[in-house]
Structure formats: structure tokens, C-alpha cells
Design an enzyme around this catalytic site. Structure first.
Site, short mmCIF file in Angstrom:
data_model
loop_
_atom_site.label_atom_id
_atom_site.label_comp_id
_atom_site.label_asym_id
_atom_site.label_seq_id
_atom_site.Cartn_x
_atom_site.Cartn_y
_atom_site.Cartn_z
N ASP A 1 4.60 0.30 12.07
CA ASP A 1 3.38 -0.31 11.55
C ASP A 1 3.23 -1.75 11.98
OD1 ASP A 1 3.61 1.53 8.44
OD2 ASP A 1 2.77 2.07 10.38
N ARG B 1 -8.71 -0.66 4.25
CA ARG B 1 -7.75 0.39 3.91
C ARG B 1 -6.36 -0.21 3.72
NH1 ARG B 1 -6.56 4.94 7.28
NH2 ARG B 1 -5.37 5.41 5.41
N CYS C 1 -5.16 11.91 12.73
CA CYS C 1 -5.87 10.62 12.78
C CYS C 1 -5.59 10.03 14.17
CB CYS C 1 -5.39 9.70 11.68
SG CYS C 1 -3.70 9.24 11.85
N ARG D 1 -0.17 14.07 12.97
CA ARG D 1 0.31 13.91 11.59
C ARG D 1 0.51 15.26 10.89
NH1 ARG D 1 -1.20 8.56 10.00
NH2 ARG D 1 0.32 8.68 8.33
N PRO D 2 1.27 16.18 11.49
CA PRO D 2 1.49 17.49 10.85
C PRO D 2 2.28 17.33 9.55
CG PRO D 2 2.97 17.22 12.70
CD PRO D 2 2.05 16.04 12.74
N ARG E 1 -4.33 10.45 4.49
CA ARG E 1 -3.12 11.24 4.71
C ARG E 1 -2.20 11.27 3.50
NH1 ARG E 1 -3.27 14.21 8.22
NH2 ARG E 1 -1.02 14.32 8.06
N ASP F 1 4.52 19.94 8.65
CA ASP F 1 5.44 21.09 8.73
C ASP F 1 6.78 20.83 8.03
OD1 ASP F 1 5.62 19.19 10.81
OD2 ASP F 1 6.83 20.52 12.02
N VAL G 1 7.88 6.59 17.05
CA VAL G 1 7.57 7.28 15.79
C VAL G 1 6.33 8.15 15.91
CG1 VAL G 1 7.05 6.99 13.33
CG2 VAL G 1 8.71 5.48 14.45
N LYS H 1 0.85 -1.22 0.00
CA LYS H 1 0.00 0.00 0.00
C LYS H 1 0.87 1.25 0.00
CE LYS H 1 -1.77 1.60 4.04
NZ LYS H 1 -1.52 2.98 4.40
N ASN H 2 1.92 1.26 0.85
CA ASN H 2 2.70 2.48 1.05
C ASN H 2 3.70 2.72 -0.06
OD1 ASN H 2 1.14 2.87 3.25
ND2 ASN H 2 2.70 2.28 4.74
C1 EPZ Z 1 4.23 6.82 6.36
O1 EPZ Z 1 3.44 7.83 6.95
C2 EPZ Z 1 3.32 5.60 6.23
N1 EPZ Z 1 2.19 5.91 5.36
C3 EPZ Z 1 2.82 5.19 7.62
O2 EPZ Z 1 2.03 4.01 7.46
C4 EPZ Z 1 4.03 4.85 8.49
O3 EPZ Z 1 3.59 4.52 9.79
C5 EPZ Z 1 4.96 6.08 8.55
O4 EPZ Z 1 5.34 6.48 7.21
C6 EPZ Z 1 6.23 5.81 9.34
O5 EPZ Z 1 6.91 4.73 8.77
C7 EPZ Z 1 2.37 5.93 4.02
O6 EPZ Z 1 3.46 5.69 3.51
C8 EPZ Z 1 1.16 6.21 3.19
P1 EPZ Z 1 6.26 10.12 8.62
P2 EPZ Z 1 4.02 9.36 7.03
O7 EPZ Z 1 6.19 11.40 7.88
O8 EPZ Z 1 4.82 9.64 5.83
C9 EPZ Z 1 6.09 13.28 12.17
C10 EPZ Z 1 0.15 2.64 7.72
O9 EPZ Z 1 -0.34 2.07 8.70
N2 EPZ Z 1 6.01 14.31 11.12
O10 EPZ Z 1 7.45 9.23 8.46
O11 EPZ Z 1 2.87 10.25 7.35
C11 EPZ Z 1 4.84 12.40 12.19
O12 EPZ Z 1 3.81 13.03 12.93
C12 EPZ Z 1 0.64 4.07 7.84
O13 EPZ Z 1 0.29 2.12 6.58
C13 EPZ Z 1 6.06 15.65 11.50
O14 EPZ Z 1 6.13 15.98 12.67
O15 EPZ Z 1 4.96 9.25 8.31
C14 EPZ Z 1 5.35 11.14 12.85
O16 EPZ Z 1 5.37 11.34 14.26
C15 EPZ Z 1 0.41 4.63 9.23
N3 EPZ Z 1 5.99 16.60 10.53
C16 EPZ Z 1 6.79 11.04 12.33
O17 EPZ Z 1 7.14 12.35 11.86
C17 EPZ Z 1 5.93 16.28 9.19
O18 EPZ Z 1 5.89 17.20 8.34
C18 EPZ Z 1 6.93 10.06 11.16
O19 EPZ Z 1 6.00 10.43 10.18
C19 EPZ Z 1 5.88 14.91 8.82
C20 EPZ Z 1 5.95 13.93 9.80
#
Ligand code: EPZ
Length: 422
Positions: free
Chosen positions: A310, A403, A120, A125-126, A96, A128, A332, A24-25
Site C-alpha cells: 500500500d 475512501r 478492482c 482479488r479472488p 472488498r 478462494d 503482492v 482504515k484497514n
Molecule cells: C488487505 O486486502 C488490505 N485491505 C489491502 O489494502 C492490502 O493491500 C492487502 O491486505 C495486502 O496487505 C484491507 O485490509 C481492507 P490479501 P486483502 O488477501 O485482505 C491474493 C488499501 O489500499 N488472494 O492479503 O484483500 C490477492 O489477490 C487496500 O487499503 C488470493 O489469491 O489482501 C493478493 O494478490 C488495498 N485469494 C494477495 O493474495 C484469496 O482468497 C494478498 O491479498 C485472498 C487473497
């Protein structure tokens, strides 16, 4: 609104062989990357998931011609005539990963308006990191209460340093940088297998990308990217779910298209529990023959190649009926322990404060009604139901299940599980 429930009964040890669906990802971001090209692309091994259908709606609203064969898992996308002025903001708001269309649209069409999906269950999930770094590239980015706006008539090559190896921020910026003149870098990049599959696709399109140690990506901009024919990687998270199903039911499951090298820490932890893991040549194919007396093991999630967040709920489920105590740390996401009260309803002994959970293994669990809070928690509770006495109903389970899992329930049934989406 009832989102359906997953009905599970205690099952005998799961035994047999199943193959994985596409990841999916990887699918979602690679679908978004097609907006960088003009022409007809083919993506294969695309799983029939709710979010994939939402991404299809978004691509169609941008003017793409999209045909999806859910039986063959083949997606045909023609991006010859794209006009991102009328994007389907409703579809964008639903998940997202839709933020991943921002990079391609900004690079190719110079401006974008994207509905902001809310937070969520697992966290705020910001975005920034995405915004800050697009601004560093020269984009003007602002937002109102429900949309993000960006304008970038020209972006300039930069050396971008991420606060955290964010998967989405790495992917969004990487896609945009493929069409930005000059040499750019992303430092402290995420290098999950799904990010590497995106890089493979972008290179096939004609992008000039190099992955450099320790965790950097070098991109030299090109003027144009071409349509692509690509088969996406299999889903390591579905593989993890199936291996935990074998662990929790004391079964013996073989997955011929699992890539062991994408989940080495996870497999090491399963071996520390006492399970026998067999890996095929070049890491192709994984078998877990479960021990009858699993030992509880501690683990801590982190960016790849650390323990995947995950799989945290799933690995926690396996510890609930293992011998001994263990500690689990979720580094994470800030709120990814909501499955704990649900597991405790089934008789697990888990306590948590902040990012730390302490777990005491119990002899057995009892099935009951529980509530799924995210797609991985839904899967973890379903697998617990396979081991628990009696029957378990995972409320909201079907919504979350669809999903993240194309046919995992069918696969589990083929291995001997009693599990039904109702
Ligand atoms: C991806 O989400 C995956 N989703 C998530 O899978 C996965 O858990 C995550 O990466 C971590 O491996 C997809 O690929 C579609 P991040 P993503 O940006 O990109 C913080 C599932 O179950 N952050 O690596 O949104 C964030 O809040 C899903 O399949 C900021 O603070 O994750 C988190 O605490 C769930 N600011 C951490 O970083 C930002 O601008 C990691 O988030 C971006 C992220």
C-alpha cells in the site's frame, strides 16, 4: 460520472507537526467483528471514510443499532438483535472488505449470503483462500454469478494452512474460529498491525488466541464473546503518505502518534535515500527531515513486516525525483503499476514489465491532468503534484481519496501544501 478531482499546486517544503487518523484497514474488520457479540460496543478512533459509512450501512441492515460521531470518531454499535437475513447487498458489493462479515455471521448465525464485490483496478482479488478454508472447517460454500452462500450448522476445529499470508483470509477465518469448539491453528498467517489489532479486540471480547512464531495463530474456541470498548490503532499508511510528502517537498514533518515499529523497512529505505529519520521512545513518534539531494533506492513489496504494497506507489513517487536509478518489484498484487503511465505524463522516467519497474531519477516534474486508479495511486499522484512545476489535477481523485484518507488534505494544507478536493 465525475468523481471529482484533487487540485494541487507546486508547494514549498512542507514543515510542521500532524497527527494520524485511525487505520482504515483495522476499523473495517473490527467493525465486522462486532457481529460475533450481542450487546453494546464502543469503537474509538474510527476514521470518517466512505468504506466506514458503507460498513455502518451493512451493520444496520443486519439489525444493529449504530450511532457514529464523525467529529469525535466514536462508533456505538448495539448488536443485541441481529438478523442477517436481510443484509444490504448493495453496500456489500461496493467494497472488498465487506467479505469480512462472512466469518462472524457464519460462526454466530450458521448461514450467510454475501454479494460478491467485483475485482478492482489492482487485481482480481479472488476469495478462494477464504472459501477453501471455510469448507475445511465443515462449511458448505457455493456461489452464483453475484453472490456467495455459506451454511455451517457446525464447524470443526482444524489446522488450516494458508497458500499465502492473506490479510483478509487470516482475519475472516480467525473471527470464525473464536467460536469453534476445540483448538485450531492458522499456519502461514498474515500478522500485519491491523490483524494484531483485531486479535487484541477479540481477546478483549473473551476469545482465546495466541500468536506463535514463525507466523501462526492458535485459537481455542469459546462459547460466547462479549461487547467491547476499544480504540483502534493509528494509520501507518497515512503516516507513510505524510513522510513521503516530506521527502518529496524536501520538508521536515513530525508525526507524534506514528508507530515506527510498524514501518521499520519503509523507514530504513527512507534513510537510505539520505533523509534523517528521528524516532521517539518505544517507537512512538516519527520525524522526517528531508535531504536536499535524495538518492533513488530499490525496494520490493511483500507481506508484513516486508515493504507494504500500500506504500509502493507512494515510495515510487519519491524515487521519480531522486538521484540515480532504482528497481521496484510488486509481489503482492498482479496489477498495481497503473500509476506509472500517469507519473510519466508528469515527466517521470519509469518503465515496467510484469511485476518489475525500472526508474531513472529526473531533475523535476511538470504538473498536468492525471487519473487515479486506486486510493494509494491517487495519494501518490497528489504528492507528486506538490513537487511538480505548475498545477496538477488528479481525476477520480476525490472518490478514491475519501475512501482512504479522512482529513489528509487538511493535514497537508496545515503543513503548507496547496491541495484542494474539487
Ligand atoms: C488487505 O486486502 C488490505 N485491505 C489491502 O489494502 C492490502 O493491500 C492487502 O491486505 C495486502 O496487505 C484491507 O485490509 C481492507 P490479501 P486483502 O488477501 O485482505 C491474493 C488499501 O489500499 N488472494 O492479503 O484483500 C490477492 O489477490 C487496500 O487499503 C488470493 O489469491 O489482501 C493478493 O494478490 C488495498 N485469494 C494477495 O493474495 C484469496 O482468497 C494478498 O491479498 C485472498 C487473497
Amino acid at each position: 460520472m465525475s468523481m471529482g478531482y484533487v487540485f494541487v499546486k507546486q508547494s514549498r517544503p512542507l514543515i510542521g507537526e500532524v497527527s494520524l487518523s485511525g487505520a482504515k484497514n483495522a476499523a473495517l474488520v473490527i467493525m465486522a467483528s462486532l457481529l460475533l457479540t450481542r450487546g453494546k460496543s464502543i469503537l474509538r478512533n474510527i476514521p470518517a471514510l466512505t468504506d466506514v459509512y458503507e460498513m455502518i450501512l451493512i451493520l444496520k441492515s443486519a439489525g444493529a443499532i449504530v450511532e457514529y460521531d464523525a467529529q469525535e470518531n466514536i462508533l456505538n454499535v448495539d448488536t443485541t438483535h441481529i438478523d442477517p437475513q436481510n443484509l444490504n447487498q448493495e453496500a456489500i458489493r461496493k467494497f472488498r472488505a465487506s467479505i469480512l462479515i462472512l466469518g462472524p455471521i457464519l460462526a454466530q448465525y450458521k448461514e450467510a449470503k454475501i454479494a460478491m464485490p467485483g475485482g478492482c483496478a489492482i487485481g482480481a482479488r479472488p476469495v478462494d483462500y477464504h472459501i477453501k478454508n471455510f469448507q475445511k472447517l465443515g462449511a458448505e460454500v457455493w456461489q452464483d454469478q453475484d453472490c456467495l452462500y455459506a451454511k455451517a450448522p457446525k464447524m470443526n476445529a482444524q489446522r488450516l494452512v494458508l497458500d499465502y499470508p492473506s490479510v483478509g483470509a487470516t482475519e475472516n477465518l480467525l473471527m470464525a474460529l473464536t467460536l469453534v469448539d476445540g483448538e485450531s491453528w492458522i499456519v502461514n498467517a498474515a500478522l500485519e498491525p491491523e490483524v494484531l489489532d483485531l486479535i487484541t479486540v477479540l481477546q478483549k471480547m473473551g476469545a482465546c488466541i495466541e500468536v506463535c512464531p514463525p507466523a501462526m495463530i492458535k485459537i481455542t474456541g469459546v462459547s460466547k464473546l462479549n461487547p467491547v470498548d476499544h480504540s483502534i490503532i493509528s494509520d501507518r499508511l497515512e503516516a507513510g503518505s505524510l513522510l513521503i510528502a516530506s521527502s518529496i517537498t524536501k520538508g521536515d514533518i513530525f508525526i507524534p502518534n506514528a508507530n515506527a515499529y510498524e514501518m521499520e523497512l519503509f523507514l530504513m529505505k527512507l534513510e537510505e535515500m539520505g533523509h534523517t529519520i528521528t524516532v521517539g521512545k518505544n517507537g512512538e513518534g516519527v520525524r522526517l527531515k528531508a535531504t536536499k539531494t535524495p538518492r533513488a533506492v530499490s525496494f520490493k513489496t511483500g507481506p508484513y513486516p516486508g515493504f507494504p504494497t500500500d506504500l509502493q506507489a507512494l515510495m515510487m513517487a519519491a524515487q521519480t525525483i531522486a538521484q540515480g536509478n532504482c528497481n521496484i518489484v510488486e509481489t503482492v498484487f498482479e496489477n498495481r503499476f497503473m500509476h506509472i503511465p500517469e507519473m510519466n505524463k508528469m515527466g517521470a522516467k519509469i518503465s515496467a514489465t510484469g511485476h518489475y519497474a525500472q526508474l531513472e531519477g529526473v531533475q523535476g516534474l511538470v504538473g498536468t491532468d492525471v487519473i487515479a486508479t486506486d486510493l494509494r495511486a491517487a495519494c501518490a499522484l497528489v504528492l507528486l503534484g506538490l513537487a511538480a512545476d505548475g498545477e496538477t489535477r488528479v481525476q477520480n481523485g476525490v472518490h478514491h481519496w475519501k475512501r482512504g484518507y479522512e482529513t489528509l488534505d487538511e493535514k497537508l494544507r496545515s503543513l503548507g501544501a496547496f491541495v484542494e478536493l474539487r
